[in-house]
Scaffold this motif. Structure first.
Motif: not given
Lengths: 249, 136
Positions: B6-11, B40-43, B106-110
């Motif tokens: 939760n404390e992290d961020s995505v781009l 939705v792809s994010v970093q 680093a590839h993440a998703g919403i």
């Protein structure tokens, strides 16, 4: 009394060929549109009749070159750009949205490219926002061409037509925020004071999804939300009756 | 798949056709129906382990540029805080997950339910700031 502006652009033969003749669809039924004055390249429809209001449409058919144009603002101040014709037959009709859109859609039926759409827009949008909308669409088309993402689809010309059919039928005072998603669908959004916003996503089957959000007076963290979808004619009819949307546009 | 803390961020890289006045609109966060997208792809920003947000952002940009060579100069990167985004969604009782897609990347998703325009709008409203695309 017609005063034709000499600065109005002349239609090319290619443009004329793209615009189908629709004379068979119209009949003159109203006698209380008294005169047309062409001022600075635009046409004004003037009537003293109190029964015309902002939602009535005025369709002008030019006998000379067979072009069709529409004023979507109130009669009395409506204007259609770039009509240059001394013999204009004015046809005012209390059309339902379904009929107006059917007529427009028939004239749209042969349009297959974004370039043709831009030529046609000149007839359908109010002068007040025509430049902004056209420039934004041109910008979006360029960005789309420059985007090499393999997962994006094609621009949906039918979504664009749906959006134009919708915009042509509302008394627009504010320029919409227009964006284009990776599915090729067009989005329009209007915002007022950061407290209320209306988002419409136009689909290729003449339907649209809408999302209206309004900051609550009582629960700031939780806006009131209204969402739905339907044929654009139904959305137009329903929200004209309830006046939910149009004060935002 | 692992949840992003939760404390992290995505781009999120946002294309220019999704922007208005350099701000990402809902079009930046709707799922692409053509490819049956379910996220939705994010970093994941903190994956890069740099000393500052800006250094992490720069590393994320380099990583994404390797995979997508044509980031448009008029695009932006949108920064979202994971915890704040999840909190907004829980207010509306909407389900959302923000997860790492591939291990050691680093590839993440919403992740959210396809067809939810409200979800796309809430994500757009969660954007804390935007970064311009660095010039080459």
């Amino acid at each position: 009394m017609n005063n034709i502006s000499e600065t109005a652009p002349i239609r090319t033969e290619a443009e004329k060929e793209q615009i189908p003749l629709l004379s068979s669809l119209f009949e003159s039924k109203h006698n209380d549109v008294n005169s047309v004055a062409l001022c600075d390249g635009s046409t004004q429809i003037i009537t003293d009749s109190p029964k015309y209001n902002i939602y009535k449409k005025c369709i002008i058919f030019c006998e000379d070159d067979g072009t069709l144009a529409m004023a979507s603002s109130s009669i009395g101040s409506g204007s259609i750009p770039y009509i240059k014709n001394e013999q204009i037959k004015i046809l005012c009709e209390d059309y339902e949205y379904s009929e107006i859109n059917r007529i427009l859609l028939e004239s749209f039926s042969n349009i297959k490219t974004t370039e043709e759409i831009l030529i046609y827009l000149i007839k359908l949008l109010p002068n007040s926002i025509y430049d902004q909308v056209t420039n934004r669409l041109k910008e979006l088309f360029i960005y789309w061409e420059e985007d090499t993402d393999s997962e994006k689809g094609e621009i949906s010309i039918e979504s664009l037509k749906t959006m134009i059919l919708f915009l042509a039928n509302v008394p627009l005072k504010r320029e919409p925020i227009i964006t284009l998603d990776d599915s090729g669908m067009f989005h329009c959004k209007w915002k007022k004071n950061d407290l209320i916003s209306l988002l419409l996503v136009f689909h290729s089957d003449r339907s649209a999804e809408y999302l209206l959000t309004q900051v609550s007076e009582y629960y700031k963290e939780r806006p009131q939300i209204m969402t739905g979808s339907g044929h654009i004619n139904e959305i137009l009819e329903k929200h004209i009756q309830t006046k939910v949307f149009f004060h935002l546009m | 798949m692992k949840d992003i803390p939760n404390e992290d961020s995505v781009l999120r890289y946002c294309k220019p056709q999704w922007l208005h006045n350099n701000q990402p609109q809902e079009a930046a966060f709707v799922l692409n129906e053509n490819v049956n997208e379910n996220y939705v792809s994010v970093q994941w920003l903190e994956f890069f382990g740099m000393n500052s947000e800006y250094e992490n952002y720069f590393a994320a940009h380099k990583d994404l540029a390797k995979r997508h060579k044509n980031l448009h100069p008029k695009g932006v990167f949108a920064l979202l805080n994971v915890g704040e985004t999840l909190s907004i969604f829980s207010t509306y009782s909407l389900l959302i997950r923000i997860q790492q897609i591939e291990e050691e990347k680093a590839h993440a998703g919403i992740f959210y339910k396809m067809g939810s325009l409200l979800a796309a709008q809430l994500i757009a409203q969660s954007v804390k700031k935007t970064y311009p695309i660095p010039s080459k």
